[in-house]
Scaffold this active site. Sequence first.
Site, short mmCIF file in Angstrom:
data_model
loop_
_atom_site.label_atom_id
_atom_site.label_comp_id
_atom_site.label_asym_id
_atom_site.label_seq_id
_atom_site.Cartn_x
_atom_site.Cartn_y
_atom_site.Cartn_z
N GLN A 127 -4.24 -1.69 9.74
CA GLN A 127 -4.23 -3.00 9.08
C GLN A 127 -4.80 -4.07 10.02
OE1 GLN A 127 -3.53 -3.44 5.87
NE2 GLN A 127 -3.80 -5.65 5.91
N ASP A 146 -10.70 2.97 4.60
CA ASP A 146 -11.06 1.55 4.52
C ASP A 146 -12.57 1.36 4.44
OD1 ASP A 146 -9.07 -0.42 4.40
OD2 ASP A 146 -8.55 -0.20 6.52
N LYS A 156 0.84 -1.21 0.00
CA LYS A 156 0.00 0.00 0.00
C LYS A 156 0.88 1.26 0.00
CE LYS A 156 -3.80 -2.45 2.25
NZ LYS A 156 -4.61 -2.72 3.45
N1 GUN Z 1 -6.89 -6.91 6.24
C1 GUN Z 1 -7.36 -7.59 5.17
N2 GUN Z 1 -7.94 -6.75 4.29
C2 GUN Z 1 -7.85 -5.50 4.81
C3 GUN Z 1 -8.27 -4.22 4.37
O1 GUN Z 1 -8.88 -4.04 3.31
N3 GUN Z 1 -7.97 -3.19 5.20
C4 GUN Z 1 -7.34 -3.35 6.39
N4 GUN Z 1 -7.11 -2.29 7.15
N5 GUN Z 1 -6.93 -4.54 6.83
C5 GUN Z 1 -7.19 -5.61 6.04
#
Ligand code: GUN
Length: 293
Positions: A99, A122, A55
């Site tokens: 995350q 998110d 990311k």
């Molecule tokens: N863990 C798995 N997918 C995601 C996501 O889209 N965002 C976040 N913050 N954690 C994740």
Amino acid sequence: MAEPILLDGRATSDIIKTELAETVEKIKQGGGKVPHLAAILVGADGASQTYVNAKVKACHKVGFASTLVQLDAAVSEAELLQEIEKLNRDPQINGFIVQLPLPPHIDEQKVTLAVSPAKDVDGFHPENVGRMALGLDAYLPATPNGILELLKRYHIDTEGKNCVVMGRSHIVGSPMSILLSKNTNPGNCTVTLVHSRTKNVKEITAAADILVVAIGRPEFVTADMVKEGAVVVDVGIHRVADKSKKSGFRLLGDVKFDEVAPKCTHITPVPGGVGPMTIASLLMNTLKTVSHS
Ligand code: GUN
């Protein structure tokens, strides 16, 4: 049956990143501020580290600013909530993510609620989830929105189609079922959500024109569960030991690709399908933070 068309998330996300980079250039030329995304990573889980690094790298690629906040796995819930509050108040940060998953001593729900809805790229905060469910402007969760973008860019006709979503997670399955049922394009599907307590799973999935699989079980979906001519989207990603690989592992999805693919008109590969689209979608949300500020 002809060869299936691969829904190439990597190539599609590269196109989106190029478009975003052009927009960033225009923002800069106009003297505007480029979006700044922050990511909080708690602990050193290998997969989470990989995702967060991807990311941050994607931010650099399109010209966004980014900040990675790395916290020890033993960080207390109170300390994490303080970090979140700092980012909520920081005028330099346009949007941020925490995350998931978090260590078991931290309440994920509390964390989700602590993120300011205006910076919740998110789309996990109840305010954004509620707005999404009502069809109001909202930050949409990255994975389902990335899947919609992939379907759109491959001109997959979804209207009136039987769509089966496997898995009811808050991150993927549940929002995917809501978004595909909306009066939008892609959308207007007749959606069935199947989960671990569903009876006759195979009969239901075998009637799907579009099958989205997000159950977190390697190669669960076999050819007998899929209709001839279906569109299959595989959200799963699992590392399994493989001594023949230099890395020592290979990646598998929730779908047994080799036997399912020949029945499909379109299918996502793993890796290179949904994963890169999730990142592209997060970047699109992050760009949206500046048009909102
Ligand atoms: N863990 C798995 N997918 C995601 C996501 O889209 N965002 C976040 N913050 N954690 C994740």
